[in-house]
Every structure is written in structure tokens, then in C-alpha cells.
Design a protein around this motif. Structure first.
Motif, PDB file in Angstrom:
ATOM      1  N   ARG A   1       0.863  -1.190   0.000  1.00 57.48           N
ATOM      2  CA  ARG A   1       0.000   0.000   0.000  1.00 57.48           C
ATOM      3  C   ARG A   1       0.894   1.233   0.000  1.00 57.48           C
ATOM      4  O   ARG A   1       1.744   1.395   0.874  1.00 57.48           O
TER       5      ARG A   1
ATOM      6  N   GLN B   1      -8.160   4.313  -5.087  1.00 61.58           N
ATOM      7  CA  GLN B   1      -9.542   4.368  -4.600  1.00 61.58           C
ATOM      8  C   GLN B   1      -9.800   5.698  -3.921  1.00 61.58           C
ATOM      9  O   GLN B   1      -9.089   6.070  -2.984  1.00 61.58           O
TER      10      GLN B   1
ATOM     11  N   HIS C   1     -12.284   7.802  -1.572  1.00 58.74           N
ATOM     12  CA  HIS C   1     -13.357   7.617  -0.601  1.00 58.74           C
ATOM     13  C   HIS C   1     -14.090   8.933  -0.357  1.00 58.74           C
ATOM     14  O   HIS C   1     -14.966   8.995   0.489  1.00 58.74           O
TER      15      HIS C   1
ATOM     16  N   THR D   1     -16.692   2.894  -3.469  1.00 57.19           N
ATOM     17  CA  THR D   1     -16.164   3.558  -2.269  1.00 57.19           C
ATOM     18  C   THR D   1     -16.653   4.994  -2.112  1.00 57.19           C
ATOM     19  O   THR D   1     -16.488   5.581  -1.054  1.00 57.19           O
TER      20      THR D   1
ATOM     21  N   TRP E   1      -8.148  -6.475  -9.953  1.00 52.18           N
ATOM     22  CA  TRP E   1      -8.604  -5.139  -9.563  1.00 52.18           C
ATOM     23  C   TRP E   1      -9.822  -4.716 -10.362  1.00 52.18           C
ATOM     24  O   TRP E   1     -10.503  -3.786  -9.992  1.00 52.18           O
TER      25      TRP E   1
ATOM     26  N   GLN F   1     -12.715  -7.583  -4.690  1.00 49.75           N
ATOM     27  CA  GLN F   1     -13.066  -6.716  -3.560  1.00 49.75           C
ATOM     28  C   GLN F   1     -11.929  -5.744  -3.270  1.00 49.75           C
ATOM     29  O   GLN F   1     -10.783  -6.044  -3.531  1.00 49.75           O
ATOM     30  N   LYS F   2     -12.271  -4.630  -2.669  1.00 50.72           N
ATOM     31  CA  LYS F   2     -11.285  -3.585  -2.343  1.00 50.72           C
ATOM     32  C   LYS F   2     -10.445  -3.293  -3.594  1.00 50.72           C
ATOM     33  O   LYS F   2     -10.988  -3.153  -4.669  1.00 50.72           O
ATOM     34  N   THR F   3      -9.132  -3.262  -3.451  1.00 45.93           N
ATOM     35  CA  THR F   3      -8.320  -3.004  -4.654  1.00 45.93           C
ATOM     36  C   THR F   3      -7.912  -4.309  -5.333  1.00 45.93           C
ATOM     37  O   THR F   3      -7.114  -4.310  -6.259  1.00 45.93           O
TER      38      THR F   3
ATOM     39  N   PHE G   1      -5.930  -8.299  -0.245  1.00 47.80           N
ATOM     40  CA  PHE G   1      -5.840  -7.734   1.097  1.00 47.80           C
ATOM     41  C   PHE G   1      -4.370  -7.645   1.497  1.00 47.80           C
ATOM     42  O   PHE G   1      -3.822  -8.548   2.103  1.00 47.80           O
TER      43      PHE G   1
END
Ligand code: SAH
Length: 394
Positions: free
Chosen positions: A103, A127, A129, A162, A196, A200-202, A205
């Protein structure tokens, strides 16, 4: 530079003076008349002192502060921030031949509230938010491409899920720079596909990296159950660590396929692994006693908001009790909560209740948290979200 003005009520400036990056709507006395969601704004105390610049948003968190001075928010600003962020990741030793997933930007933790950037083998997945970050996406992509030493080729924007739904931004998931080249990234020498586009998410995890490493050290000769496996991260660390067998479970058939693909990528023809598309609670109910001696419980956030904490704690207790009742004597249990709203103490209490209910002798071996590429801004303790316990169960 000064932007549209937001003025706080008397006495509401103190948290900003301690560098907390949020202004709650209840603290505001006056808005510039032409203010719109996603605007850059300048925040003032009731007596007209300029406190900082940030993004305005409709909702309980009304402003996310980007600076505590009058700095202009432009590409140069984002480049400075991501350069700082990269320096930290370099210091952490995350950019290596055998590790290209990490990250780069963790919101408030990297002084960029509302923004997450994960890097997978030269592709940055961005992403937003907050509406403000959505409007800044091209500047952010520019800054990422100029970032010295990052070696980025592509920037993929993924904010359809998001951004606040009510803001009607219709953010289309898309490449802002470059295009698809590879979806295989590497973490500590293990490879995995990162979806991606649809995942899920980017797509992965990244936040469990260090906890997966710890698990690898406990895996030798154990029978492992990886519950809520998603793309199988814990499973392939367990296989590399010498597990006797690994069962991966997720309610999503897509996740199960991704897990199988990733196991095949790292261990072609592996016979120790099997994956099941099933509900966790059903699987645990049907599970035979003593079938596993290393269990991972990494569920999705049970509490997305403060209002859901009570039910979430019941959920954590039930889930952990089911596992604790059946795992073999001498087992190790890795149990997690990624609900930001649930505190470390609350989660531990839920696991304590589960242990008491199962009447097992339980020791806490490790207390886990998020890794260093998910840093916590010291002025924003809310940024601490991942909690884990490693238990020895007799
Ligand atoms: N441990 C994973 C991340 C888990 S994310 C990793 O290291 O990458 C949470 C996962 O739980 C998601 O993949 C989701 O599909 C799955 N899930 C959600 N509800 C579930 C349920 N009731 N039973 C089983 N899996 C569930």
C-alpha cells in the motif's frame, strides 16, 4: 491559496489545532453560499483564523483536511505527499525483487484523507473515498506517474463502490494511465493474481502480509482451515510453511476460484489443498471435531458503523465459539476483526466470551495489527482498524 470558506463554531477549532484531519458537520457555523460537494475549502475559526485547506463533503464528516496551512492543492501537492509515502515504503523494505505488492497511500495515515493507493507489480490501483479525491483523480494519476523510483506503468481508478452513493458522481472504474499488462503480483516470493477489475477492495488484502508471514511459521505439519479465504493469501503461506493439508473456505465461488488459481500458480499440481464455496457458519457447524489444528478466521467487517457494534460483537463471539469448540487440542487460532468501529478491547472481550463458552484453556500468543504500510496518523487514532489475536488452545 484560499478556497471557499467554512467557518467553525466557537471552540470547535481545538481538534484541528491538534492536527485531527476531520471537521464534523455539527462543528460548522457558516458555509460559503456557493459551496458544492467535493469542493476544496478553507476552514476558519469563529474569529476568522485560517486553520487549513481540505475537501468538503455532505455528511457527518464535512471536511477532510489536506493541509494545516494555506498550501495550494494541485499536482505538486500530491507529488510531495506520494513522494513522502514512497520514502516510507522504501524504508520498510517493501520494494524488492520478491515483493512488488504494497500500500502506497493509506488515507489519513499518509496525510491524504479519502485516498487509498495500492501497488501491484507496477500498476497503481487508486480508490477515492471522498468526492474531493474523485475530482482530483487526474492530478493524483499525474503525480503517481511522476513519482521517482516507483516504476509505475499503469494507474487504474476503482471507486465505484467507495464513493458516497448519494453524491451521484458515477465514477467509472477505468485505467487513467496505461492499460492492462499483468495481473500477477508478488508478496514475499509468493505470486498471486490480483483482480482489480472485479475483485473486492483493490483486488487483494495487502493488510494481512505480516500476519500471513507469522502464520507460515506455525504451519509445519498442521491441518489448516483458512476461513474467509478470499484470494487464498493465508493458504499459500501455510502450504509454503509445510502444512499437512490446507482447506480454504469462502462463501463466494469467485473467491474460491481465485484461491485455486493462486495455489496452482505457486504450487502446480498441489494435492494438500482444497477449497470450498460455503458459508462459514454452516461449514463450522458441519465440521468434525479435531479436524484442524491451525485455523484462520478473517471475516469481513461485521460492523461498518458504530450503530452495528453490538451485533458485530455477537457475531465475533459466535464465530470464534464455533471454531474454539471444535478445533483439536494443541491448536493455534488466528482470529481477526477489520471493523474500524470495534475497538481492540471490545474484540478481545468477544473472543474471551467465546473461549469461556467453549470451556477451553486458551492463551494469547500474539496481538496483531495492520502492517507498517497502513500507518496510523498519531493525530487520527481512528485509523487503527485491523485487530488480531493468535491463540493457543488446549
Ligand atoms: N483472509 C482474506 C481476506 C478476507 S475478506 C485474505 O487474506 O485475503 C472476507 C471474505 O469473507 C470475502 O472473500 C467474502 O467473500 C467472505 N465472506 C463473507 N461472508 C462470508 C460467510 N458468511 N461465509 C464465508 N465467507 C464469507
Amino acid at each position: 491559496m484560499l478556497y471557499k470558506a467554512i467557518t467553525l463554531q466557537r471552540g470547535k477549532e481545538s481538534s484541528l489545532e491538534r492536527f485531527h484531519p476531520w471537521v464534523f458537520s455539527g462543528a460548522i457555523s457558516r458555509y460559503a453560499p456557493d459551496i458544492e460537494e467535493g469542493d476544496l475549502v478553507s476552514v476558519y475559526s469563529h474569529d476568522g483564523r485560517h486553520l487549513g485547506n481540505g475537501h468538503y463533503q455532505i455528511g457527518s464528516i464535512a471536511v477532510r483536511l489536506l493541509t494545516f496551512d494555506d498550501r495550494t492543492i494541485d499536482t505538486a501537492f500530491f507529488l510531495d505527499r506520494v513522494t513522502d509515502a514512497l520514502r516510507v515504503r522504501q524504508a520498510l523494505g517493501l520494494m524488492r525483487d520478491d515483493n512488488n505488492a504494497f500500500r502506497l497511500v493509506h488515507g489519513e495515515g499518509d496525510f491524504l484523507p479519502g485516498l487509498v493507493v495500492d501497488i501491484y507489480a507496477g500498476t497503481a490501483v487508486v480508490q477515492a473515498h471522498s468526492p474531493g479525491m474523485h475530482f482530483a483523480r487526474l492530478q493524483i494519476a499525474d503525480a503517481l506517474m511522476q513519482l521517482p523510483g516507483a516504476g509505475l506503468r499503469n494507474v487504474y481508478y476503482k471507486s465505484e463502490t467507495t464513493l458516497p452513493y448519494k453524491a451521484h458522481l458515477d465514477p467509472e472504474n477505468q485505467y487513467l494511465v496505461g492499460s492492462y499488462d499483468t495481473d500477477v503480483a508478488m508478496e514475499n516470493g509468493l505470486q498471486f493474481h490480483v483482480d482489480w477489475l472485479k475483485g473486492q477492495k483493490t483486488g487483494f488484502f495487502v493488510d494481512q502480509r505480516e500476519n500471513r508471514c507469522l502464520l507460515e511459521h506455525y504451519a509445519r505439519n498442521r491441518r489448516v482451515l483458512n476461513m474467509f479465504c478470499y484470494t487464498g493469501g493465508f493458504s499459500f503461506y501455510a502450504l509454503r510453511g509445510g502444512a499437512r493439508l490446507v482447506h480454504s473456505v469462502d462463501s463466494s465461488a469467485k473467491a474460491v476460484k481465485l484461491t485455486n488459481d493462486n495455489v496452482e500458480l505457486n504450487f502446480p499440481g498441489e494435492t494438500r489443498h482444497e477449497a470450498f464455496a460455503e458459508d462459514a457458519f454452516k461449514f463450522l457447524d458441519a465440521m468434525e471435531r479435531d479436524a484442524y489444528d491451525l485455523v484462520i478466521l478473517d471475516p469481513p467487517a461485521f460492523a461498518k458503523h458504530k450503530s452495528a457494534i453490538k451485533n458485530a460483537l455477537v457475531g465475533y463471539r459466535r464465530l470464534n465459539a464455533k471454531a474454539l469448540e471444535k478445533i483439536a487440542p494443541g491448536s493455534i487460532l488466528f482470529t481477526f476483526s477489520c471493523s474500524q468501529a470495534v475497538s481492540k478491547e471490545q474484540f478481545r472481550l468477544a473472543v474471551f466470551s467465546a473461549a469461556a463458552q467453549s470451556r477451553r484453556r486458551v492463551r494469547i500468543l500474539h496481538q496483531l495489527t495492520q502492517p507498517a504500510d497502513h500507518p496510523i496518523n498519531i493525530y487520527h487514532p481512528e485509523g487503527e482498524y485491523l485487530k488480531g489475536l493468535v491463540l493457543y488452545v488446549e
